[in-house]
Design a protein around this motif. Sequence first.
Motif, PDB file in Angstrom:
ATOM      1  N   PRO A 144       0.642  -1.275  -0.195  1.00  0.00           N
ATOM      2  CA  PRO A 144      -0.057  -0.009  -0.107  1.00  0.00           C
ATOM      3  C   PRO A 144       0.717   1.202   0.059  1.00  0.00           C
ATOM      4  O   PRO A 144       0.411   2.530  -0.533  1.00  0.00           O
ATOM      5  N   LYS A 145       2.045   1.105   0.533  1.00  0.00           N
ATOM      6  CA  LYS A 145       2.878   2.330   0.537  1.00  0.00           C
ATOM      7  C   LYS A 145       3.229   2.814  -0.894  1.00  0.00           C
ATOM      8  O   LYS A 145       3.390   3.966  -1.443  1.00  0.00           O
ATOM      9  N   VAL A 146       3.277   1.673  -1.885  1.00  0.00           N
ATOM     10  CA  VAL A 146       3.766   1.960  -3.308  1.00  0.00           C
ATOM     11  C   VAL A 146       2.474   2.713  -3.926  1.00  0.00           C
ATOM     12  O   VAL A 146       2.700   3.760  -4.670  1.00  0.00           O
ATOM     13  N   PHE A 147       1.278   2.250  -3.656  1.00  0.00           N
ATOM     14  CA  PHE A 147       0.085   2.708  -4.180  1.00  0.00           C
ATOM     15  C   PHE A 147      -0.099   4.341  -3.622  1.00  0.00           C
ATOM     16  O   PHE A 147      -0.449   5.389  -4.370  1.00  0.00           O
ATOM     17  N   GLU A 148       0.202   4.651  -2.575  1.00  0.00           N
ATOM     18  CA  GLU A 148       0.045   5.951  -1.948  1.00  0.00           C
ATOM     19  C   GLU A 148       1.248   6.833  -2.676  1.00  0.00           C
ATOM     20  O   GLU A 148       0.713   7.825  -2.955  1.00  0.00           O
ATOM     21  N   GLU A 149       2.254   6.574  -2.831  1.00  0.00           N
ATOM     22  CA  GLU A 149       3.774   7.053  -3.592  1.00  0.00           C
ATOM     23  C   GLU A 149       2.941   7.320  -5.096  1.00  0.00           C
ATOM     24  O   GLU A 149       3.439   8.389  -5.601  1.00  0.00           O
ATOM     25  N   VAL A 150       2.306   6.367  -5.670  1.00  0.00           N
ATOM     26  CA  VAL A 150       1.995   6.699  -6.970  1.00  0.00           C
ATOM     27  C   VAL A 150       0.917   7.640  -7.063  1.00  0.00           C
ATOM     28  O   VAL A 150       0.836   8.577  -8.058  1.00  0.00           O
ATOM     29  N   GLU A 151      -0.119   7.633  -6.191  1.00  0.00           N
ATOM     30  CA  GLU A 151      -1.092   8.762  -6.042  1.00  0.00           C
ATOM     31  C   GLU A 151      -0.572  10.096  -5.795  1.00  0.00           C
ATOM     32  O   GLU A 151      -0.983  10.852  -6.665  1.00  0.00           O
ATOM     33  N   ARG A 152       0.495  10.059  -5.130  1.00  0.00           N
ATOM     34  CA  ARG A 152       1.139  11.617  -4.964  1.00  0.00           C
ATOM     35  C   ARG A 152       1.752  12.133  -6.457  1.00  0.00           C
ATOM     36  O   ARG A 152       1.598  13.135  -6.527  1.00  0.00           O
ATOM     37  N   THR A 153       2.326  11.194  -6.944  1.00  0.00           N
ATOM     38  CA  THR A 153       2.985  11.279  -8.179  1.00  0.00           C
ATOM     39  C   THR A 153       2.191  11.818  -9.267  1.00  0.00           C
ATOM     40  O   THR A 153       2.450  12.562 -10.193  1.00  0.00           O
ATOM     41  N   ILE A 154       1.074  11.033  -9.388  1.00  0.00           N
ATOM     42  CA  ILE A 154       0.061  11.443 -10.279  1.00  0.00           C
ATOM     43  C   ILE A 154      -0.224  12.753 -10.270  1.00  0.00           C
ATOM     44  O   ILE A 154      -0.500  13.666 -11.161  1.00  0.00           O
ATOM     45  N   GLY A 155      -0.654  13.179  -8.965  1.00  0.00           N
ATOM     46  CA  GLY A 155      -0.961  14.628  -8.790  1.00  0.00           C
ATOM     47  C   GLY A 155      -0.067  15.798  -9.270  1.00  0.00           C
ATOM     48  O   GLY A 155      -0.029  16.670  -9.691  1.00  0.00           O
ATOM     49  N   LEU A 156       1.298  15.340  -8.751  1.00  0.00           N
ATOM     50  CA  LEU A 156       2.405  16.202  -9.202  1.00  0.00           C
ATOM     51  C   LEU A 156       2.579  16.120 -10.685  1.00  0.00           C
ATOM     52  O   LEU A 156       2.931  17.156 -11.469  1.00  0.00           O
ATOM     53  N   HIS A 171      10.377  22.834 -11.442  1.00  0.00           N
ATOM     54  CA  HIS A 171      10.129  22.931 -10.124  1.00  0.00           C
ATOM     55  C   HIS A 171       9.206  21.618  -9.620  1.00  0.00           C
ATOM     56  O   HIS A 171       9.540  21.085  -8.760  1.00  0.00           O
ATOM     57  N   TYR A 172       8.366  21.250 -10.592  1.00  0.00           N
ATOM     58  CA  TYR A 172       7.479  19.987 -10.166  1.00  0.00           C
ATOM     59  C   TYR A 172       8.164  18.675 -10.253  1.00  0.00           C
ATOM     60  O   TYR A 172       7.700  17.677  -9.459  1.00  0.00           O
ATOM     61  N   LEU A 173       9.218  18.790 -11.217  1.00  0.00           N
ATOM     62  CA  LEU A 173       9.751  17.279 -11.315  1.00  0.00           C
ATOM     63  C   LEU A 173      10.763  17.228 -10.342  1.00  0.00           C
ATOM     64  O   LEU A 173      10.882  16.285  -9.699  1.00  0.00           O
ATOM     65  N   GLY A 174      11.338  18.318  -9.719  1.00  0.00           N
ATOM     66  CA  GLY A 174      11.980  18.402  -8.165  1.00  0.00           C
ATOM     67  C   GLY A 174      11.330  17.628  -7.248  1.00  0.00           C
ATOM     68  O   GLY A 174      11.778  16.986  -6.364  1.00  0.00           O
ATOM     69  N   LYS A 175       9.948  18.099  -7.093  1.00  0.00           N
ATOM     70  CA  LYS A 175       9.193  17.541  -6.042  1.00  0.00           C
ATOM     71  C   LYS A 175       8.884  15.876  -6.177  1.00  0.00           C
ATOM     72  O   LYS A 175       8.748  15.177  -5.356  1.00  0.00           O
ATOM     73  N   ILE A 176       8.770  15.698  -7.665  1.00  0.00           N
ATOM     74  CA  ILE A 176       8.427  14.110  -7.926  1.00  0.00           C
ATOM     75  C   ILE A 176       9.630  13.360  -7.388  1.00  0.00           C
ATOM     76  O   ILE A 176       9.206  12.331  -6.933  1.00  0.00           O
ATOM     77  N   ILE A 177      10.865  13.793  -7.947  1.00  0.00           N
ATOM     78  CA  ILE A 177      11.830  12.973  -7.728  1.00  0.00           C
ATOM     79  C   ILE A 177      12.489  13.168  -6.359  1.00  0.00           C
ATOM     80  O   ILE A 177      13.609  12.596  -6.040  1.00  0.00           O
ATOM     81  N   ARG A 178      12.191  14.128  -5.748  1.00  0.00           N
ATOM     82  CA  ARG A 178      12.589  14.419  -4.077  1.00  0.00           C
ATOM     83  C   ARG A 178      14.101  14.955  -4.374  1.00  0.00           C
ATOM     84  O   ARG A 178      14.839  14.781  -3.245  1.00  0.00           O
ATOM     85  N   PHE A 191       5.491  14.439 -19.980  1.00  0.00           N
ATOM     86  CA  PHE A 191       6.218  13.568 -19.252  1.00  0.00           C
ATOM     87  C   PHE A 191       5.646  12.364 -18.349  1.00  0.00           C
ATOM     88  O   PHE A 191       4.759  13.032 -17.253  1.00  0.00           O
ATOM     89  N   HIS A 192       5.763  11.300 -18.106  1.00  0.00           N
ATOM     90  CA  HIS A 192       5.083  10.457 -17.323  1.00  0.00           C
ATOM     91  C   HIS A 192       6.072   9.601 -16.455  1.00  0.00           C
ATOM     92  O   HIS A 192       7.051   9.107 -16.932  1.00  0.00           O
ATOM     93  N   ILE A 193       5.691   9.447 -15.373  1.00  0.00           N
ATOM     94  CA  ILE A 193       6.451   8.643 -14.258  1.00  0.00           C
ATOM     95  C   ILE A 193       5.543   8.007 -13.400  1.00  0.00           C
ATOM     96  O   ILE A 193       4.753   8.694 -12.982  1.00  0.00           O
ATOM     97  N   ASN A 194       5.896   6.832 -12.670  1.00  0.00           N
ATOM     98  CA  ASN A 194       4.987   6.291 -11.856  1.00  0.00           C
ATOM     99  C   ASN A 194       5.295   6.563 -10.340  1.00  0.00           C
ATOM    100  O   ASN A 194       4.434   6.879  -9.698  1.00  0.00           O
ATOM    101  N   VAL A 195       6.534   6.609  -9.948  1.00  0.00           N
ATOM    102  CA  VAL A 195       6.890   6.828  -8.482  1.00  0.00           C
ATOM    103  C   VAL A 195       7.673   8.314  -8.528  1.00  0.00           C
ATOM    104  O   VAL A 195       7.456   9.134  -7.818  1.00  0.00           O
ATOM    105  N   GLY A 196       8.694   8.120  -8.939  1.00  0.00           N
ATOM    106  CA  GLY A 196       9.682   9.432  -9.184  1.00  0.00           C
ATOM    107  C   GLY A 196      10.822   9.323  -8.133  1.00  0.00           C
ATOM    108  O   GLY A 196      12.112   9.760  -8.536  1.00  0.00           O
ATOM    109  N   LYS A 197      10.868   8.828  -6.819  1.00  0.00           N
ATOM    110  CA  LYS A 197      11.584   8.958  -5.797  1.00  0.00           C
ATOM    111  C   LYS A 197      12.931   8.052  -6.041  1.00  0.00           C
ATOM    112  O   LYS A 197      13.836   8.140  -5.252  1.00  0.00           O
ATOM    113  N   HIS A 198      12.915   7.064  -7.035  1.00  0.00           N
ATOM    114  CA  HIS A 198      14.085   6.338  -7.359  1.00  0.00           C
ATOM    115  C   HIS A 198      14.536   6.702  -8.731  1.00  0.00           C
ATOM    116  O   HIS A 198      15.595   6.155  -9.455  1.00  0.00           O
TER     117      HIS A 198
END
Length: 306
Positions: A144-156, A171-178, A191-198
Amino acid sequence: MNQWPEDELTEIVESDDLHIAPFREDGETYGTPTWIWSVAVEGDLYVRAYNGQDSSWYQAAVRENAGRIEAAGTTKDVSFESVEDEELNDRIDDAYRTKYEGSPYLDSMISERARSATVRVRPRDIFDRMKAGEPVPLDDPEYPKVFEEVERTIGLTRKLNAATDVDEIRHYLGKIIREEVDESTTIFPPFHINVGKHTSLGRNVFINHACSFLDLGGITIEDEVLISANVSITSESHPVEPDRRKTLVPREVVVERNAWIGAGATILPDVTIGENSVVAAGAVVTKDVPANTVVAGVPAEVVRKL
């Protein structure tokens, strides 16, 4: 980064019975647990090797970056990170002095030898396991942590793709990849990405329209890389066997400095694109690309040396 729950960290430090067991070189079996002093500083757990960087457990910890600890009657999967920050090491020294005042071993544990082998220990979650390349079934209790992260990334990502200038996109890409995206790097939406933090992006990277990243296994784009339109990079796969097919198998993709990925190319998991290399338009890359080469075709093969 993951931090310990306050009560759990307090219990570990106060029990003072921490045993550390990094993975062996196979990345699967644990080393012999070693008792070691531990301290807490600003919500993180730190340990040091008495024998400095010559310590076998320290060498395993920085090589494998993962393992487990036993403390306060429990066993925890953890990740390891070496600490070089001098100011932080000073604060860790103070924590050792406070906790182990009067011990004949204190001077050794705040010596330059031990300071050079300081390790931050953090609880290991599903994202750490994925980044390490561990297969993860869909019914994993942490999924479920993965699904939560995906939802966050979809919004950004929605905001990124609605942006009207490159600075706003960055700016928004920086927020996505942290992490901050260098001002020399340019991304054209969509541009499409599923999670971003990796995902990690270097300097002076150019990513053209309609590219797609699946990055749970990790995607590293080094400096000066050019990525043409409609490129797909995936660091995620699944077993072929039907009964295991819903298990995610993450494998990192690395695009090294000054590589050029042609339009419509697909980069599959566990691939490194070598420095200065070119992936021709429409190629499907299933294995490492040597530095200073051109690859083309399905699957991609070397067609020229540069």
